[in-house]
Write a protein that holds these residues in place. Structure first.
Motif, PDB file in Angstrom:
ATOM      1  N   THR A   1      35.242 -12.087  19.233  1.00 13.54           N
ATOM      2  CA  THR A   1      35.663 -13.487  19.407  1.00 13.54           C
ATOM      3  C   THR A   1      35.290 -14.344  18.198  1.00 13.54           C
ATOM      4  OG1 THR A   1      35.266 -13.172  21.746  1.00 13.54           O
ATOM      5  CG2 THR A   1      35.556 -15.425  21.030  1.00 13.54           C
TER       6      THR A   1
ATOM      7  N   LEU B   1      32.205 -27.736  -0.117  1.00 16.94           N
ATOM      8  CA  LEU B   1      31.145 -26.808   0.307  1.00 16.94           C
ATOM      9  C   LEU B   1      30.500 -27.207   1.645  1.00 16.94           C
ATOM     10  CD1 LEU B   1      29.563 -25.707  -3.065  1.00 16.94           C
ATOM     11  CD2 LEU B   1      30.985 -24.382  -1.527  1.00 16.94           C
TER      12      LEU B   1
ATOM     13  N   MET C   1      39.119 -30.999  12.617  1.00 19.31           N
ATOM     14  CA  MET C   1      38.674 -30.561  11.290  1.00 19.31           C
ATOM     15  C   MET C   1      39.061 -31.591  10.231  1.00 19.31           C
ATOM     16  SD  MET C   1      37.234 -27.766  12.057  1.00 19.31           S
ATOM     17  CE  MET C   1      36.864 -27.061  10.494  1.00 19.31           C
TER      18      MET C   1
ATOM     19  N   ILE D   1      39.615 -21.402  12.545  1.00 20.48           N
ATOM     20  CA  ILE D   1      38.934 -22.579  11.991  1.00 20.48           C
ATOM     21  C   ILE D   1      38.940 -22.543  10.455  1.00 20.48           C
ATOM     22  CG2 ILE D   1      36.685 -23.762  11.844  1.00 20.48           C
ATOM     23  CD1 ILE D   1      36.374 -23.235  14.819  1.00 20.48           C
TER      24      ILE D   1
ATOM     25  N   THR E   1      31.687 -22.274  18.672  1.00 18.54           N
ATOM     26  CA  THR E   1      32.872 -22.261  19.549  1.00 18.54           C
ATOM     27  C   THR E   1      33.090 -20.865  20.144  1.00 18.54           C
ATOM     28  OG1 THR E   1      33.850 -23.893  18.075  1.00 18.54           O
ATOM     29  CG2 THR E   1      35.329 -22.882  19.659  1.00 18.54           C
ATOM     30  N   ALA E   2      32.920 -19.837  19.318  1.00 22.19           N
ATOM     31  CA  ALA E   2      33.106 -18.461  19.805  1.00 22.19           C
ATOM     32  C   ALA E   2      32.113 -18.148  20.912  1.00 22.19           C
ATOM     33  CB  ALA E   2      32.938 -17.485  18.653  1.00 22.19           C
TER      34      ALA E   2
ATOM     35  N   PHE F   1      42.076 -27.816  17.143  1.00 17.00           N
ATOM     36  CA  PHE F   1      41.076 -28.005  16.091  1.00 17.00           C
ATOM     37  C   PHE F   1      41.599 -28.717  14.847  1.00 17.00           C
ATOM     38  CE2 PHE F   1      38.190 -25.275  18.383  1.00 17.00           C
ATOM     39  CZ  PHE F   1      36.963 -25.781  17.998  1.00 17.00           C
TER      40      PHE F   1
ATOM     41  N   SER G   1      32.103 -25.696   8.981  1.00 15.58           N
ATOM     42  CA  SER G   1      33.185 -25.012   9.717  1.00 15.58           C
ATOM     43  C   SER G   1      32.736 -23.632  10.190  1.00 15.58           C
ATOM     44  CB  SER G   1      34.416 -24.859   8.835  1.00 15.58           C
ATOM     45  OG  SER G   1      34.787 -26.081   8.338  1.00 15.58           O
ATOM     46  N   VAL G   2      31.999 -22.923   9.332  1.00 16.49           N
ATOM     47  CA  VAL G   2      31.517 -21.593   9.733  1.00 16.49           C
ATOM     48  C   VAL G   2      30.568 -21.732  10.920  1.00 16.49           C
ATOM     49  CG1 VAL G   2      30.218 -19.565   8.986  1.00 16.49           C
ATOM     50  CG2 VAL G   2      31.812 -20.633   7.421  1.00 16.49           C
ATOM     51  N   ARG G   3      29.694 -22.749  10.848  1.00 18.41           N
ATOM     52  CA  ARG G   3      28.761 -22.965  11.974  1.00 18.41           C
ATOM     53  C   ARG G   3      29.532 -23.320  13.247  1.00 18.41           C
ATOM     54  NH1 ARG G   3      24.318 -27.064  10.554  1.00 18.41           N
ATOM     55  NH2 ARG G   3      23.628 -25.354   9.246  1.00 18.41           N
ATOM     56  N   ARG G   4      30.560 -24.176  13.090  1.00 21.99           N
ATOM     57  CA  ARG G   4      31.363 -24.590  14.246  1.00 21.99           C
ATOM     58  C   ARG G   4      32.090 -23.390  14.859  1.00 21.99           C
ATOM     59  NH1 ARG G   4      34.698 -29.337  16.032  1.00 21.99           N
ATOM     60  NH2 ARG G   4      33.634 -30.710  14.609  1.00 21.99           N
ATOM     61  N   ALA G   5      32.574 -22.489  14.008  1.00 20.76           N
ATOM     62  CA  ALA G   5      33.274 -21.293  14.493  1.00 20.76           C
ATOM     63  C   ALA G   5      32.328 -20.443  15.338  1.00 20.76           C
ATOM     64  CB  ALA G   5      33.800 -20.489  13.313  1.00 20.76           C
ATOM     65  N   THR G   6      31.096 -20.291  14.863  1.00 19.90           N
ATOM     66  CA  THR G   6      30.109 -19.486  15.596  1.00 19.90           C
ATOM     67  C   THR G   6      29.822 -20.115  16.961  1.00 19.90           C
ATOM     68  OG1 THR G   6      29.146 -19.008  13.461  1.00 19.90           O
ATOM     69  CG2 THR G   6      27.837 -18.392  15.366  1.00 19.90           C
TER      70      THR G   6
ATOM     71  N   PHE H   1      31.851 -28.901   3.932  1.00 24.36           N
ATOM     72  CA  PHE H   1      32.925 -28.724   4.921  1.00 24.36           C
ATOM     73  C   PHE H   1      33.031 -27.256   5.343  1.00 24.36           C
ATOM     74  CE2 PHE H   1      37.774 -28.782   5.550  1.00 24.36           C
ATOM     75  CZ  PHE H   1      37.658 -29.171   6.868  1.00 24.36           C
ATOM     76  N   LEU H   2      32.963 -26.358   4.360  1.00 23.25           N
ATOM     77  CA  LEU H   2      33.057 -24.922   4.659  1.00 23.25           C
ATOM     78  C   LEU H   2      31.869 -24.459   5.503  1.00 23.25           C
ATOM     79  CD1 LEU H   2      34.573 -22.209   4.083  1.00 23.25           C
ATOM     80  CD2 LEU H   2      32.989 -21.887   2.211  1.00 23.25           C
ATOM     81  N   TYR H   3      30.670 -24.862   5.109  1.00 22.05           N
ATOM     82  CA  TYR H   3      29.476 -24.412   5.835  1.00 22.05           C
ATOM     83  C   TYR H   3      29.476 -24.940   7.277  1.00 22.05           C
ATOM     84  CZ  TYR H   3      27.795 -22.962   1.240  1.00 22.05           C
ATOM     85  OH  TYR H   3      27.681 -22.362   0.014  1.00 22.05           O
TER      86      TYR H   3
END
Lengths: 177, 245
Positions: free
Chosen positions: A10, B182, B149, A18, B195-196, B145, B188-193, B184-186
């Motif tokens: 997931t 940068l 975003m 994202i 949300t998953a 999203f 987003s990666v945290r948000r992806a984790t 924004f990317l970091y």
């Protein structure tokens, strides 16, 4: 990366969507700057595309790379951001698959590995865009080839260096665990 | 018959037909006919063209770009004007017009298709194409999203501005890419984790199938329309390829 191509958990699927949106936003930002600075070459846009294509594959592998590419291309088409959006669909998917295939053969610890993987991605992706330039913009094939070659060359070098440095910092930050 | 009456697969066939015609049509007249057909279809099915108002400005800017590119690079026809290394040939304008029309059809058809159905309808359409629901449901996620975003990126730009980052000219924007991108990317990666994790805790991906509150089914007129459009695409492609053999 050595041999690992697929990842379907997931986190990878959600991450692909994202980061695909992040890619889209950054492509729009760089596209606007390119429209003022170099409207025919799109060097920033091409570099940004190559960088994200590589980064997403390294972070989440496949099918995340394909999903992110499709998200970017579909939104680009839906918002009328680029008439080449239809060709981006092929460029993103093929470029991502090529990056996966090349990077799976290397450890991706050296800069040369990133440059080689990026070369494959940039060349295949820019070939798709070249077809778009010929069919949609009616550019002469020699000019389209020259434009695509310059974008691919710059994209390979700059995006290769960027991917190594930013992927390395993401790994160190433990955000990918 | 309204647009909502049509199945998303019928709309997809129409989209493919428009893209196909935009790529295989060679003359400005043919392209104008295709564009007009698309506009008429939109007008008949939705009764308004308001949603395309924004795209007109984008297309005009794009047309200008295509014209400049053709004026600089086109080498077909006869030389009509020369100033230093700049040479303008007679075919530049007709090629710019056909390029602009092709680009307009692609943009118009794409907007028409992607704004014609809800994310859930697209999800159901993908499910009908036998794509597993874990992948099909990502359509809804991306639609949800996208504005979030965008707002996050704007808030990062504002934060950096308050710290003294200049974002006025194109050069400032170029220099401002890294300081804004940068974080924004970091984030987003945290948000992806996060949300998953939240989705997994709600049971996403736990079973191989799932139910939906609605369903889509092809009606008889959808089937007729899809077959008719596919037939037109095949005939057009054959008539285009046959002379080459």
């Amino acid at each position: 990366m050595n041999g690992k191509i697929f990842r379907t958990d997931t986190k990878a699927l959600v991450g692909s969507v994202i980061i695909g949106i992040v890619m889209l936003i950054m492509m729009q930002v760089t596209g606007r700057i390119d429209a003022i600075l170099d409207p025919t070459l799109l060097l920033l846009n091409g570099t940004c595309w190559a960088f994200f294509t590589g980064l997403i594959v390294l972070m989440y592998r496949q099918p995340a790379g394909i999903i992110a590419g499709v998200v970017e291309a579909v939104v680009a088409m839906a918002t009328g951001y680029s008439p080449l959006g239809f060709f981006f669909l092929f460029a993103n998917v093929i470029g991502s698959i090529v990056y996966s295939l090349i990077s799976s053969r290397f450890s991706m610890e050296k800069l040369s590995h990133h440059i080689i993987a990026m070369l494959g991605t940039a060349v295949t992706g820019n070939l798709c865009v070249m077809v778009g330039l010929i069919y949609v913009f009616h550019l002469d094939w020699k000019i389209a080839l020259l434009s695509s070659s310059i974008t691919a060359f710059v994209g390979t070098i700059v995006a290769g260096i960027l991917t190594k440095s930013i992927y390395g910092s993401l790994q160190k930050s433990a955000l990918l665990q | 018959m309204g647009l909502s009456m049509l199945d998303p697969r019928t709309k997809l066939a129409w989209y493919v037909l428009m893209i196909c015609f935009s790529l295989i049509s060679g003359t400005a007249v043919q392209l104008c006919v295709v564009l007009l057909a698309g506009i008429m279809a939109s007008l008949i099915l939705t009764g308004s063209l308001k949603q395309y108002k924004v795209v007109i400005l984008i297309l005009l800017f794009l047309g200008l770009q295509i014209l400049v590119v053709q004026l600089i690079f086109c080498r077909e026809g006869v030389l009509i004007y020369q100033w230093g290394i700049l040479e303008i040939y007679s075919e530049a304008l007709p090629l710019a017009i056909t390029g602009f029309l092709k680009a307009s059809i692609i943009v118009f058809a794409s907007m028409q298709f992607f704004t014609s159905a809800s994310p859930q309808e697209f999800t159901l359409m993908l499910m009908k194409f036998k794509i597993p629901y874990r992948f099909s449901m990502l359509v809804g996620l991306s639609v949800r999203f996208l504005p979030l975003m965008k707002a996050e990126y704007i808030s990062i730009i504002d934060s950096q501005r308050t710290r003294g980052l200049r974002m006025e000219s194109a050069w400032d924007n170029l220099k401002g890419i890294f300081p804004t991108f940068l974080p924004f990317l970091y984030r987003s990666v945290r948000r992806a984790t996060e949300t998953a994790l939240a989705m997994e805790l709600r049971g996403y991906g736990r079973t191989k199938t799932r139910t939906f509150t609605s369903d889509i089914a092809l009606k008889s007129y959808d089937t007729v329309l899809i077959f008719a459009m596919l037939a037109v695409i095949i005939i057009s492609l054959i008539s285009k390829v046959l002379p080459l053999i």
